[in-house]
Design an enzyme around this catalytic site. Structure first.
Site, short mmCIF file in Angstrom:
data_model
loop_
_atom_site.label_atom_id
_atom_site.label_comp_id
_atom_site.label_asym_id
_atom_site.label_seq_id
_atom_site.Cartn_x
_atom_site.Cartn_y
_atom_site.Cartn_z
N HIS A 1 -37.09 42.50 72.62
CA HIS A 1 -35.84 42.84 72.94
C HIS A 1 -34.82 41.71 72.53
O HIS A 1 -35.48 40.74 71.90
CB HIS A 1 -35.86 43.03 74.36
CG HIS A 1 -36.09 44.32 74.86
ND1 HIS A 1 -35.40 45.54 74.58
CD2 HIS A 1 -37.19 45.02 75.50
CE1 HIS A 1 -35.91 46.63 75.14
NE2 HIS A 1 -37.05 46.39 75.69
N ASP B 1 -28.34 41.49 70.48
CA ASP B 1 -28.10 43.20 70.53
C ASP B 1 -26.97 43.39 69.95
O ASP B 1 -26.70 44.27 69.06
CB ASP B 1 -28.25 43.70 71.83
CG ASP B 1 -29.78 43.91 72.34
OD1 ASP B 1 -30.69 43.78 71.45
OD2 ASP B 1 -29.97 44.38 73.48
#
Length: 369
Positions: free
Chosen positions: A125, A155
């Site tokens: 992540h 992200d």
């Protein structure tokens, strides 16, 4: 981007945000949702990354579902998927299958580690990706652990924005040549690229390869955050001498205070500035620095930011369909982005998309019984 058609294979995080950005700019984005969704997905009503899109429900684990997606691909300019490497191929909607149906398609792949390399098939992540690039290690105090910048840096900055740039560049090429291609947007690549300036400073010896000791990472007293007497915080970015002079004047630093760039006296100067800030409330400091070139800004919460007079004047946080959210960005003088559709329920637009895109097989009402 009116007239540009985008197929988004539903995922979470940076892929949906990239598709939202394209939708904000006017593209016709069709999100292909799965029957069972994702365990990390938000309530669809509040998943703002799905605004300005239409949703169809497709089961990609069936031959019928694969054919439905490929039929959409035939009519699309761009495709976005965020699976682990190899998953789209196993499902039958990988680049080879899609480009065979539409040679001018730009196939965007959003991953953390990239399509190849030792880590390509492993889970991760945002926090993992920014850690590996060295960027997370730059953020935080010198005597504490790295500070986590939510999941914005990897992200969305290193991931979504680089994917969109790649898609637009490749679409420009496709329209000129008729040849589509694959865009491999890895968060590790984009995040590393964001630090290009720092790498240049490192090469010339102006940046130390550790956190909390550099000009722009909180070490410099003129580029730091300080606390007022009531607990509020103020960000100081008075780097240039003329701005620092204004800052020092308004803060009422004594004439014998350490100089702005006397690095050996930075701890002394920081303590002096911190003491001055702690002597007044946030409201008082707001008044002192209002309208000045001292480069001092109060640190706001999200809800406070939405009510800030400057951001209200610019319409940066409109409330639309009962939800306060960021407006489309950037701004255009002739073709502005717009909030056109709120987030919808998965599959709610299937019949509409089947009609508009000319794919009747999508619509259950048109399928043979």
């Amino acid at each position: 981007m009116a007239g540009v058609r985008v197929v988004e294979l539903a995922g979470i995080g940076p892929g949906p945000f990239a598709a939202m950005l394209l939708g904000d700019l006017g593209a016709d984005v069709v999100r292909v949702d799965r029957p069972n969704g994702s365990p990390l997905a938000q309530d669809p009503v509040h998943d703002l990354t799905n605004r300005n899109k239409r949703s169809v429900l497709v089961d990609l684990k069936t031959p019928e579902g694969v054919e439905q997606v490929l039929a959409l691909v035939e009519r699309a300019d761009l495709l976005i998927e965020g699976y682990r490497p190899g998953v789209a191929e196993r499902l039958g909607v990988g680049p080879e299958a899609c480009l065979a149906r539409n040679p001018a398609l730009v196939y965007g792949r959003m991953t953390g580690w990239g399509q190849d390399g030792p880590l390509a098939t492993t889970a991760g992540h945002d926090i993992d990706y920014v850690a590996l690039t060295g960027v997370l290690g730059m953020i935080g105090p010198p005597d504490g652990p790295p500070s986590i910048p939510a999941n914005l840096l990897g992200d969305f900055a290193g991931g979504s924005l680089y994917l969109v740039v790649g898609l637009l560049a490749a679409m420009h090429h496709a329209r000129a040549t008729g040849a589509g291609q694959v865009v491999d947007a890895a968060i590790v690549d984009g995040t590393a690229h964001l630090a290009t300036l720092i790498w240049g400073l490192l090469a010339q010896g102006s940046w130390h390869d550790r956190r909390g000791v550099n000009l722009l990472d909180g070490a410099a007293p003129c580029y730091a955050v300080y606390q007022a007497s009531d607990g509020g915080h103020f960000a100081v970015g008075a780097l240039e001498p003329q701005f620092y002079a204004e800052f020092a004047r308004l803060l009422e630093l004594p004439a014998d205070a350490p100089g702005q760039y006397e690095m050996n006296r930075w701890p002394e100067l920081r303590a002096l500035i911190a003491t001055r800030f702690a002597s007044r409330t946030s409201a008082e400091w707001r008044t002192v620095f209002a309208g000045s070139d001292a480069c001092v800004t109060e640190v706001l919460t999200l809800r406070q930011a939405a009510a800030d007079p400057h951001l209200v004047a610019r319409g940066t946080y409109p409330t639309w369909h009962g939800v306060t959210q960021p407006a489309p960005a950037p701004r255009f003088s002739a073709t502005p982005g717009a909030l056109r559709r709120p987030p919808g329920q998965p599959g709610a637009d299937t019949a509409e998309v089947a009609r508009d895109w000319g794919v009747p097989a999508l619509d259950p009402a048109d399928r043979p019984s």
